[in-house]
Structures are given as structure tokens and as C-alpha cells.
Scaffold this active site. Structure first.
Site, mmCIF file in Angstrom:
data_model
loop_
_atom_site.group_PDB
_atom_site.id
_atom_site.type_symbol
_atom_site.label_atom_id
_atom_site.label_comp_id
_atom_site.label_asym_id
_atom_site.label_seq_id
_atom_site.Cartn_x
_atom_site.Cartn_y
_atom_site.Cartn_z
ATOM 1 N N ASP A 255 0.895 -1.158 -0.085
ATOM 2 C CA ASP A 255 -0.127 0.030 -0.082
ATOM 3 C C ASP A 255 0.928 1.069 -0.131
ATOM 4 O OD1 ASP A 255 0.794 -0.073 2.490
ATOM 5 O OD2 ASP A 255 -0.944 0.070 3.754
ATOM 6 N N GLU A 256 1.969 1.033 0.303
ATOM 7 C CA GLU A 256 2.934 2.308 0.395
ATOM 8 C C GLU A 256 3.272 2.976 -1.127
ATOM 9 O OE1 GLU A 256 6.396 1.963 3.063
ATOM 10 O OE2 GLU A 256 5.433 0.175 4.215
ATOM 11 N N TYR B 60 12.325 2.803 -1.387
ATOM 12 C CA TYR B 60 11.452 1.470 -1.065
ATOM 13 C C TYR B 60 10.209 1.475 -1.901
ATOM 14 C CZ TYR B 60 8.204 -2.374 0.481
ATOM 15 O OH TYR B 60 7.311 -3.125 0.537
ATOM 16 N N LYS C 185 8.956 -0.107 -5.525
ATOM 17 C CA LYS C 185 7.898 -0.981 -5.694
ATOM 18 C C LYS C 185 6.560 -0.417 -6.697
ATOM 19 C CE LYS C 185 6.780 -4.359 -3.750
ATOM 20 N NZ LYS C 185 7.208 -5.835 -3.655
HETATM 21 P P1 NAD Z 1 11.223 -9.957 3.570
HETATM 22 O O1 NAD Z 1 12.296 -8.754 3.460
HETATM 23 O O2 NAD Z 1 11.039 -10.704 4.778
HETATM 24 O O3 NAD Z 1 11.711 -11.155 2.326
HETATM 25 C C1 NAD Z 1 12.036 -10.806 0.979
HETATM 26 C C2 NAD Z 1 12.687 -12.162 0.613
HETATM 27 O O4 NAD Z 1 13.173 -11.949 -0.403
HETATM 28 C C3 NAD Z 1 14.000 -12.706 1.420
HETATM 29 O O5 NAD Z 1 13.675 -14.032 1.561
HETATM 30 C C4 NAD Z 1 14.942 -12.469 0.453
HETATM 31 O O6 NAD Z 1 16.224 -13.327 0.592
HETATM 32 C C5 NAD Z 1 14.458 -12.369 -0.986
HETATM 33 N N1 NAD Z 1 15.051 -11.684 -2.087
HETATM 34 C C6 NAD Z 1 15.442 -10.531 -1.786
HETATM 35 N N2 NAD Z 1 16.288 -9.988 -2.775
HETATM 36 C C7 NAD Z 1 16.373 -10.973 -3.595
HETATM 37 C C8 NAD Z 1 16.744 -11.285 -4.895
HETATM 38 N N3 NAD Z 1 17.576 -10.288 -5.649
HETATM 39 N N4 NAD Z 1 16.711 -12.358 -5.556
HETATM 40 C C9 NAD Z 1 15.950 -13.534 -4.870
HETATM 41 N N5 NAD Z 1 15.441 -13.272 -3.681
HETATM 42 C C10 NAD Z 1 15.937 -12.122 -3.035
HETATM 43 O O7 NAD Z 1 9.996 -9.355 3.026
HETATM 44 P P2 NAD Z 1 8.456 -9.614 3.330
HETATM 45 O O8 NAD Z 1 8.085 -8.738 4.210
HETATM 46 O O9 NAD Z 1 8.255 -10.907 3.364
HETATM 47 O O10 NAD Z 1 7.556 -8.962 1.889
HETATM 48 C C11 NAD Z 1 7.696 -9.828 0.743
HETATM 49 C C12 NAD Z 1 6.814 -9.113 -0.395
HETATM 50 O O11 NAD Z 1 5.405 -8.536 0.220
HETATM 51 C C13 NAD Z 1 7.751 -7.845 -0.825
HETATM 52 O O12 NAD Z 1 7.489 -7.972 -2.074
HETATM 53 C C14 NAD Z 1 7.061 -6.635 -0.097
HETATM 54 O O13 NAD Z 1 7.219 -5.474 -0.901
HETATM 55 C C15 NAD Z 1 5.528 -7.070 -0.147
HETATM 56 N N6 NAD Z 1 4.770 -6.536 1.316
HETATM 57 C C16 NAD Z 1 5.140 -6.623 2.330
HETATM 58 C C17 NAD Z 1 4.354 -5.955 3.559
HETATM 59 C C18 NAD Z 1 5.106 -6.309 4.796
HETATM 60 O O14 NAD Z 1 4.174 -5.777 5.763
HETATM 61 N N7 NAD Z 1 6.129 -6.733 5.038
HETATM 62 C C19 NAD Z 1 3.123 -5.636 3.221
HETATM 63 C C20 NAD Z 1 2.901 -5.372 1.830
HETATM 64 C C21 NAD Z 1 3.501 -5.982 0.790
HETATM 65 P P1 TYD Z 2 7.992 -0.717 10.067
HETATM 66 O O1 TYD Z 2 7.781 -1.900 10.337
HETATM 67 O O2 TYD Z 2 9.276 -0.415 9.309
HETATM 68 O O3 TYD Z 2 6.751 -0.706 8.570
HETATM 69 P P2 TYD Z 2 6.546 0.487 7.275
HETATM 70 O O4 TYD Z 2 7.733 1.476 7.599
HETATM 71 O O5 TYD Z 2 6.788 -0.449 6.234
HETATM 72 O O6 TYD Z 2 5.308 0.890 7.812
HETATM 73 O O7 TYD Z 2 7.491 0.370 10.574
HETATM 74 C C1 TYD Z 2 6.113 0.678 10.998
HETATM 75 C C2 TYD Z 2 5.773 1.990 11.797
HETATM 76 O O8 TYD Z 2 6.836 2.028 12.900
HETATM 77 C C3 TYD Z 2 6.522 3.129 10.901
HETATM 78 O O9 TYD Z 2 5.674 4.161 11.057
HETATM 79 C C4 TYD Z 2 7.706 3.353 11.372
HETATM 80 C C5 TYD Z 2 7.775 3.040 12.878
HETATM 81 N N1 TYD Z 2 9.017 2.603 13.654
HETATM 82 C C6 TYD Z 2 9.373 3.034 14.725
HETATM 83 O O10 TYD Z 2 8.733 3.656 15.273
HETATM 84 N N2 TYD Z 2 10.479 2.615 15.371
HETATM 85 C C7 TYD Z 2 11.072 1.502 14.759
HETATM 86 O O11 TYD Z 2 12.186 1.188 15.162
HETATM 87 C C8 TYD Z 2 10.624 0.816 13.615
HETATM 88 C C9 TYD Z 2 11.457 -0.229 12.825
HETATM 89 C C10 TYD Z 2 9.408 1.600 12.982
#
Ligand code: NAD
Ligand code: TYD
Length: 354
Positions: free
Chosen positions: A136-137, A160, A164
Site C-alpha cells: 500500500d506504500e 522502497y 515497488k
Molecule cells: P522480506 O524482506 O521478509 O523477504 C524478502 C525475501 O526476498 C527474502 O527471503 C530475501 O532473501 C528475498 N530476496 C531479496 N532480494 C532477492 C533477490 N535479488 N533475488 C531473490 N530473492 C531475493 O519481505 P516481506 O516482508 O516478506 O515482503 C515480501 C513481499 O511483500 C515484498 O515484495 C514486499 O514489498 C511485499 N509486502 C510486504 C509487506 C509487509 O508488511 N512486510 C506488506 C505489503 C507488501
Molecule cells: P515498519 O515496521 O518499518 O514498517 P513500514 O515502515 O513499512 O510501515 O514501521 C512501522 C511503523 O513504525 C512506521 O511508522 C515506522 C515506525 N517505527 C518506529 O517507530 N520505530 C522503529 O524502530 C521501527 C522499525 C519503525
């Protein structure tokens, strides 16, 4: 190779969300072959998949999506029917200190996968699917009012989210130009087990446990919409199978929390589980310098997904957080393996030197 109904590539399957998606697909679809491609960066961890690593319909391949020749070779070997693309550099703070890696992996890596799918499928797209997982970012930041819908204009602010957004545009362009059967979903912040402790929730739980300062950016007034990771994985399953080609689906928990309120709630739950007097850990809360370009508020309207595909979150926030805190406290070894070594260097650069 056994005669599988479908051969599916999941990229980034050793990461946080990817590992939940791999687990769900491997267990739910024994007639699919699931290939997990992951570079195993700092965020990728095969320990996240220990319980399914020996399943006969699962295979792990270590590799980099930025490596074009390797990706083409992999697609020629497996002739994938579907791709669920999660591999990415995913942490906003790292994208501020080291943006270039985000451009390579999130943009070039995605284009390499699109090209390879286009190459093996030629013009025969029947039952084929390229599903790109996004955030959603990309929509930017909301003020006090409003909500992100699928029609909200893109307005990313961090390297980031900009990377995306760029990958989302490219995925749509490959549909519009080449008719590649693409789908995109944009999800809000996920929480649950196996999340790398650079992200807010596991970082807080770990610091509370070890009586370390809890770093709150700015005044803690930023708002995020939190969704339990298994509910994201269920949505991905639904969209992959039933979503309409060329569509976008927003996924979210309808669950907005101000960071400071969430952190206080985490203190309460964690204190209780550790047998401490409720609220003692609140004294660890430390306000630190704000994140540059910090988006104020995210909120997702997931009504399209709910109405069209019948998805709804299965876990409410109280249940989900209880489970999550319990998971991190019980999985001490997982946390210790991750927070030894390089993590200390990252932590010092991010929090101690700033
Ligand atoms: P994460 O950082 O935990 O995992 C990313 C994975 O991708 C890792 O296992 C890493 O080794 C692999 N990776 C990174 N670069 C690579 C490359 N060049 N080639 C092959 N593998 C590679 O991320 P996540 O939080 O699990 O997010 C997964 C996806 O979901 C991402 O595309 C992210 O943008 C999206 N997303 C995440 C969130 C969230 O809250 N975490 C929310 C919405 C969308
Ligand atoms: P984060 O988990 O990094 O997710 P995103 O930035 O993708 O939303 O952060 C969630 C929220 O928490 C964001 O507003 C940043 C804040 N934050 C802190 O206040 N302290 C921290 O140490 C971190 C990692 C995030």
C-alpha cells in the site's frame, strides 16, 4: 518429474510473507509443484520453512532475480505455469541508507521475471498467471481522513515505495503491451511469526524481552493498518486462483493503529506473558529522531477483494497479537540466530549512531 497439475514459482519464499505463502501452497496443493526461489539475503532464512522442507512437492532454489541469464535458464528448465512474486528488498529504513539495492532487486529483478515468463509462454497464456505482490506504500501518505482504494493515484515517498511503484507500473505495462496475464495486489503492514526484527513489531517484542530501549520514531503518531500474515497468505491464494487478469486488489485489515498505542499494547501483552507487572516495559519507550520522509498514515479499503472474492480476515488484532508475541517468545533460538552477527552492525548504524 512427477506429473504435477501446475508448477508454481514463488520468489522470496524464505522471507517473512513468502514463507507463509510457500507453507500454505505446499500443504494445501499436493498436486502442485512449488519452487521457492530466494537469494537468501539477510532477510531470507531457510529455518522459516523447516516444517515443509522435505515435502515431495517442494523444491528450494538459491538464486538472484537480478541475474538475467540464471532466471531465463530457470524458467526454461521448469516451464512454470504461474509465478507469485514476493522477492524484494522490503525495509524502508534500509532503502533510505542504501537505496541502490532496492532498484536492482525490486525493479530490474521484476523485469527479468516478466521477460522470462513472456519468453516461455510465447503467446500461449491459457491458464498462466504472473502475480506480483506489492504494498500500500505505493499510494503515499494519507492525512487524517481518507482511505486507499485501487483507484488512488500512486505517490510513493521512500526509495522502497518508489521502487515497488515502478515494478507495479512495469507489471501493468507488460499486460497492456504484451498481454501477459498479470495480477497485482497491494497490502497493508503485515505482522506475525518469522518477520525479521528490523520491522516494528518483532523489534519491539525482542527489545521488551531484553529490557532494551524501544525506539519510537518522532512522536509515535504515525498510523499503520495491520494485517495478520496468514490472512495475507489466504488472500494471495484466493487472488492467484480466482482474481481477474489485469486487475489490482487491495488487501488490508481495516485495523489502524497509532504506533505509540500499538507499542504500549505490545508492552502490556509481552509483560503479561513474561510474568512482569503489566506496563513495566513502557519505561523502555524512547523517542528517537524521526524517519526521513515518514508517511503519516496508511489505511486500505479492501472491499473489492471482499465483495468479489469473498475474502475476509480470519483473526482479529487482539488474537493475532497474542499469537505473535507468544510466537517470538517461544522461538528464542530463531530470534537468537538472526540477531547475532550482522544484525548487531545494522542495529548500531540504525539506532545507536543516529
Ligand atoms: P522480506 O524482506 O521478509 O523477504 C524478502 C525475501 O526476498 C527474502 O527471503 C530475501 O532473501 C528475498 N530476496 C531479496 N532480494 C532477492 C533477490 N535479488 N533475488 C531473490 N530473492 C531475493 O519481505 P516481506 O516482508 O516478506 O515482503 C515480501 C513481499 O511483500 C515484498 O515484495 C514486499 O514489498 C511485499 N509486502 C510486504 C509487506 C509487509 O508488511 N512486510 C506488506 C505489503 C507488501
Ligand atoms: P515498519 O515496521 O518499518 O514498517 P513500514 O515502515 O513499512 O510501515 O514501521 C512501522 C511503523 O513504525 C512506521 O511508522 C515506522 C515506525 N517505527 C518506529 O517507530 N520505530 C522503529 O524502530 C521501527 C522499525 C519503525
Amino acid at each position: 518429474m512427477k506429473n504435477y497439475k501446475k508448477i508454481i514459482l514463488i520468489t522470496g519464499g524464505a522471507g517473512f510473507i513468502g514463507s507463509h505463502v510457500v507453507r500454505l501452497f505446499v500443504n494445501k496443493y499436493p498436486d502442485y509443484k512449488i519452487v521457492n526461489l530466494d537469494k537468501l539475503t539477510y532477510a531470507g532464512n531457510l529455518a522459516n520453512l523447516k516444517d515443509i522442507e522435505n515435502k515431495s512437492n517442494y523444491e528450494f532454489v538459491k538464486g538472484d532475480i537480478v541475474d538475467e541469464n540464471f532466471i531465463t535458464g530457470l524458467f526454461k528448465k521448469y516451464l512454470f505455469d504461474g509465478i507469485i512474486h514476493l522477492a524484494a528488498e522490503s525495509h524502508v529504513d534500509r532503502s533510505i541508507s542504501h537505496p541502490t539495492e532496492f532498484i536492482y532487486t525490486n525493479i530490474i529483478g521484476t523485469v527479468n521475471l516478466l521477460n522470462a515468463a513472456k519468453f516461455i509462454w510465447k503467446d500461449n497464456f491459457k491458464d498462466k498467471r504472473f502475480y506480483h505482490i506489492s504494498t500500500d506504500e505505493v499510494y503515499g501518505s494519507l492525512g487524517e481522513e481518507g482511505i486507499f482504494t485501487e483507484e488512488t493515484k500512486y505517490d510513493p515517498h521512500s526509495p522502497y515505495s518508489a521502487s515497488k511503484a515502478s515494478s507495479d507500473h512495469l507489471v501493468r505495462a507488460y499486460h497492456d503491451t504484451f498481454k501477459l496475464p498479470t495480477i497485482i495486489s497491494n497490502c497493508s503492514n503485515n505482522y506475525g511469526g518469522y518477520q525479521f526484527p528490523e520491522k516494528l513489531i518483532p523489534l519491539c517484542i525482542n527489545n521488551i524481552k531484553h529490557n532494551k530501549p524501544i525506539p519510537v520514531y518522532g512522536k509515535g503518531e504515525n498510523i499503520r493498518d495491520w494485517l495478520f500474515v496468514n490472512d495475507h497468505a489466504n488472500a494471495i491464494d484466493l487472488i492467484f486462483h480466482k482474481g481477474r487478469i489485469a486487475e489490482t486488489y487491495n488487501i488490508g485489515g481495516n485495523n489502524e493503529w497509532k504506533n505509540i498505542d500499538l507499542i504500549k499494547l505490545l508492552c502490556q501483552i509481552t509483560d503479561k506473558k513474561l510474568g512482569r507487572k503489566t506496563g513495566t516495559s513502557e519505561k523502555l519507550i524512547t523517542f528517537v529522531k524521526d524517519r526521513a520522509g515518514h508517511d503519516l498514515r496508511y489505511a486500505i479499503d479492501s472491499s473489492k477483494l471482499q465483495k468479489e472474492l469473498g475474502w475476509k480476515p480470519s483473526v482479529n488484532f487482539a488474537q493475532g497479537l497474542e499469537k505473535t508475541v507468544g510466537w517470538y517468545l517461544e522461538n528464542e533460538e530463531w530470534m537468537e540466530n538472526i540477531t547475532s552477527g550482522d544484525y548487531q552492525k545494522y542495529y548500531n548504524e540504525q539506532y545507536v549512531k543516529r
